[in-house]
Motif scaffolding. Structure first.
Motif, mmCIF file in Angstrom:
data_model
loop_
_atom_site.group_PDB
_atom_site.id
_atom_site.type_symbol
_atom_site.label_atom_id
_atom_site.label_comp_id
_atom_site.label_asym_id
_atom_site.label_seq_id
_atom_site.Cartn_x
_atom_site.Cartn_y
_atom_site.Cartn_z
ATOM 1 N N GLY A 80 0.834 -1.203 0.000
ATOM 2 C CA GLY A 80 0.000 0.000 0.000
ATOM 3 C C GLY A 80 0.863 1.245 0.000
ATOM 4 O O GLY A 80 2.085 1.187 -0.213
ATOM 5 N N PHE A 102 -4.206 -0.744 -0.150
ATOM 6 C CA PHE A 102 -4.700 0.225 0.828
ATOM 7 C C PHE A 102 -3.940 1.537 0.693
ATOM 8 O O PHE A 102 -2.881 1.601 0.049
ATOM 9 C CB PHE A 102 -4.542 -0.320 2.250
ATOM 10 C CG PHE A 102 -3.111 -0.431 2.709
ATOM 11 C CD1 PHE A 102 -2.496 0.609 3.402
ATOM 12 C CD2 PHE A 102 -2.363 -1.575 2.444
ATOM 13 C CE1 PHE A 102 -1.174 0.510 3.814
ATOM 14 C CE2 PHE A 102 -1.049 -1.686 2.865
ATOM 15 C CZ PHE A 102 -0.448 -0.637 3.547
ATOM 16 N N ILE A 131 -8.753 -0.037 0.245
ATOM 17 C CA ILE A 131 -9.178 0.228 1.618
ATOM 18 C C ILE A 131 -8.359 1.423 2.101
ATOM 19 O O ILE A 131 -7.134 1.410 2.012
ATOM 20 C CB ILE A 131 -8.950 -0.998 2.512
ATOM 21 C CG1 ILE A 131 -9.776 -2.173 1.996
ATOM 22 C CG2 ILE A 131 -9.296 -0.684 3.958
ATOM 23 C CD1 ILE A 131 -9.549 -3.465 2.757
ATOM 24 N N ARG A 132 -9.026 2.460 2.591
ATOM 25 C CA ARG A 132 -8.277 3.681 2.914
ATOM 26 C C ARG A 132 -8.592 4.170 4.318
ATOM 27 O O ARG A 132 -9.605 3.843 4.929
ATOM 28 C CB ARG A 132 -8.524 4.775 1.883
ATOM 29 C CG ARG A 132 -9.758 5.644 2.019
ATOM 30 C CD ARG A 132 -11.028 4.948 1.981
ATOM 31 N NE ARG A 132 -12.156 5.854 1.748
ATOM 32 C CZ ARG A 132 -13.278 5.797 2.463
ATOM 33 N NH1 ARG A 132 -13.399 4.954 3.458
ATOM 34 N NH2 ARG A 132 -14.295 6.596 2.177
ATOM 35 N N LEU A 166 -9.979 2.124 7.165
ATOM 36 C CA LEU A 166 -9.025 1.742 8.195
ATOM 37 C C LEU A 166 -9.210 2.605 9.442
ATOM 38 O O LEU A 166 -9.786 3.699 9.373
ATOM 39 C CB LEU A 166 -7.600 1.911 7.661
ATOM 40 C CG LEU A 166 -7.210 1.004 6.499
ATOM 41 C CD1 LEU A 166 -5.872 1.446 5.913
ATOM 42 C CD2 LEU A 166 -7.158 -0.459 6.946
ATOM 43 N N TYR A 274 -4.546 -9.909 2.388
ATOM 44 C CA TYR A 274 -5.588 -8.917 2.149
ATOM 45 C C TYR A 274 -6.832 -9.191 2.983
ATOM 46 O O TYR A 274 -7.500 -8.256 3.446
ATOM 47 C CB TYR A 274 -5.952 -8.907 0.652
ATOM 48 C CG TYR A 274 -6.945 -7.825 0.276
ATOM 49 C CD1 TYR A 274 -6.540 -6.491 0.181
ATOM 50 C CD2 TYR A 274 -8.282 -8.127 0.056
ATOM 51 C CE1 TYR A 274 -7.451 -5.502 -0.155
ATOM 52 C CE2 TYR A 274 -9.196 -7.136 -0.279
ATOM 53 C CZ TYR A 274 -8.769 -5.824 -0.381
ATOM 54 O OH TYR A 274 -9.675 -4.836 -0.701
ATOM 55 N N LEU A 277 -6.435 -7.548 6.212
ATOM 56 C CA LEU A 277 -6.636 -6.098 6.070
ATOM 57 C C LEU A 277 -8.118 -5.760 6.098
ATOM 58 O O LEU A 277 -8.553 -4.803 6.733
ATOM 59 C CB LEU A 277 -5.992 -5.628 4.768
ATOM 60 C CG LEU A 277 -6.072 -4.126 4.463
ATOM 61 C CD1 LEU A 277 -5.217 -3.334 5.428
ATOM 62 C CD2 LEU A 277 -5.629 -3.851 3.022
ATOM 63 N N ALA A 281 -10.329 -3.427 8.793
ATOM 64 C CA ALA A 281 -11.272 -2.388 8.411
ATOM 65 C C ALA A 281 -12.650 -2.632 9.052
ATOM 66 O O ALA A 281 -13.343 -1.693 9.443
ATOM 67 C CB ALA A 281 -11.404 -2.318 6.891
#
Length: 282
Positions: A80, A102, A131-132, A166, A274, A277, A281
């Motif tokens: 990311g 991300f 995903i941010r 996130l 992932y 991750l 989230a």
């Protein structure tokens, strides 16, 4: 000119001197009423170049770069990036095509600055399928942790259970404007971070990820170990491994391993597949 002609001018000068002294006393009283190191609005330290402050902007100057080589560990790492206004408009579709899973985006600094590119970066990464999350650049000498946490959450640092967001992040690193520890004692720094963390949790339901380096954390908090049970660690170290971690964390959640590379901005790994991750989230 006669001696009698000079007396009125002398008396006038005396009156001016008395008036000047009265004015000076009034100005001094006003100055004493303003807190030291504050601007006219009564606020604390104000940054002069917030557009240049971002996660890692002080790292190379203080810690340099470690030896190059294959990144370790290489198992189950999700790549990311992190960006700020310095990157401007980001081509998120290309970042996604290059493998980014991300992104963390700078939202705020102190209590006066918001990233002018935040909407394009935060929403654009989401639209591209990344995903941010948002992060705040801390200025512990400017205002309390609670005050900055509230400003952060109100200006992009929130969280939603959409599976694509996130935990909000706190960027706490070397002071780009002076003393590395912002003129705070180690105990005062720990209290500031705790204040920020607890406020973010109360406003969003998530404890913030903490971005830092082991050296800064050791120097400025006394290597305090009390956040590992609640706050994910985002470690910064530009080398082939994350190295020794700060006290309280047995592993890093994120690792910023370089300040340039495949993606715009800084290069990061999430320490897991992932699917993990996605779980973070959620």
């Amino acid at each position: 000119m006669s001696r009698t002609a000079r007396f009125p001018r002398t008396a006038h000068t005396a009156r001016l001197a008395r008036a000047a002294a009265t004015l000076a006393a009034a100005l001094l009283a006003t100055a004493v009423a303003v807190p030291a190191h504050a601007d006219t609005a009564g606020r604390g330290f104000q940054p002069s170049h917030p557009e240049l402050d971002h996660a890692g902007s002080t790292i190379v100057a203080h810690e340099g770069r470690g030896p190059a080589g294959p990144l370790q560990p290489m198992v189950a790492q999700t790549p990311g990036l992190d960006v700020s206004s310095y990157q401007g408009s980001v081509d998120w579709s290309t970042a996604a095509a290059d493998g980014a899973g991300f992104a963390y985006v700078k939202a705020t600094e102190g209590t006066d600055y918001t990233n002018p590119s935040f909407a394009q970066q935060y929403d654009g990464s989401y639209d591209a399928g990344l995903i941010r999350g948002a992060y705040h650049f801390a200025l512990p000498n400017a205002s309390s942790g609670a005050t900055q946490a509230d400003y952060f959450v109100s200006n992009g640092g929130g969280w939603s259970a959409d599976g694509m967001t996130l935990p909000p992040a706190l960027d706490i690193e070397y002071n780009p404007y002076g003393d590395s520890c912002y003129d705070l004692s180690q105990s005062a720094m720990v209290s500031w971070i705790r204040d920020f963390s607890n406020t973010v949790e109360s406003l969003t339901g998530r404890y913030p990820t903490i971005y830092t380096t082991t050296d800064w954390w050791t120097t400025c908090t006394g290597n305090y170990g009390g956040f590992g049970a609640t706050n994910p660690l985002w470690i910064a170290r530009y080398s082939s491994s994350p190295g020794t971690l700060p006290n309280g964390w047995s592993y890093q959640t994120f690792w910023q391993y370089a300040d340039s590379g495949t993606f715009p901005g800084d290069q990061d790994y999430f320490n897991g597949a992932y699917s993990r991750l996605q779980a973070l989230a959620d």
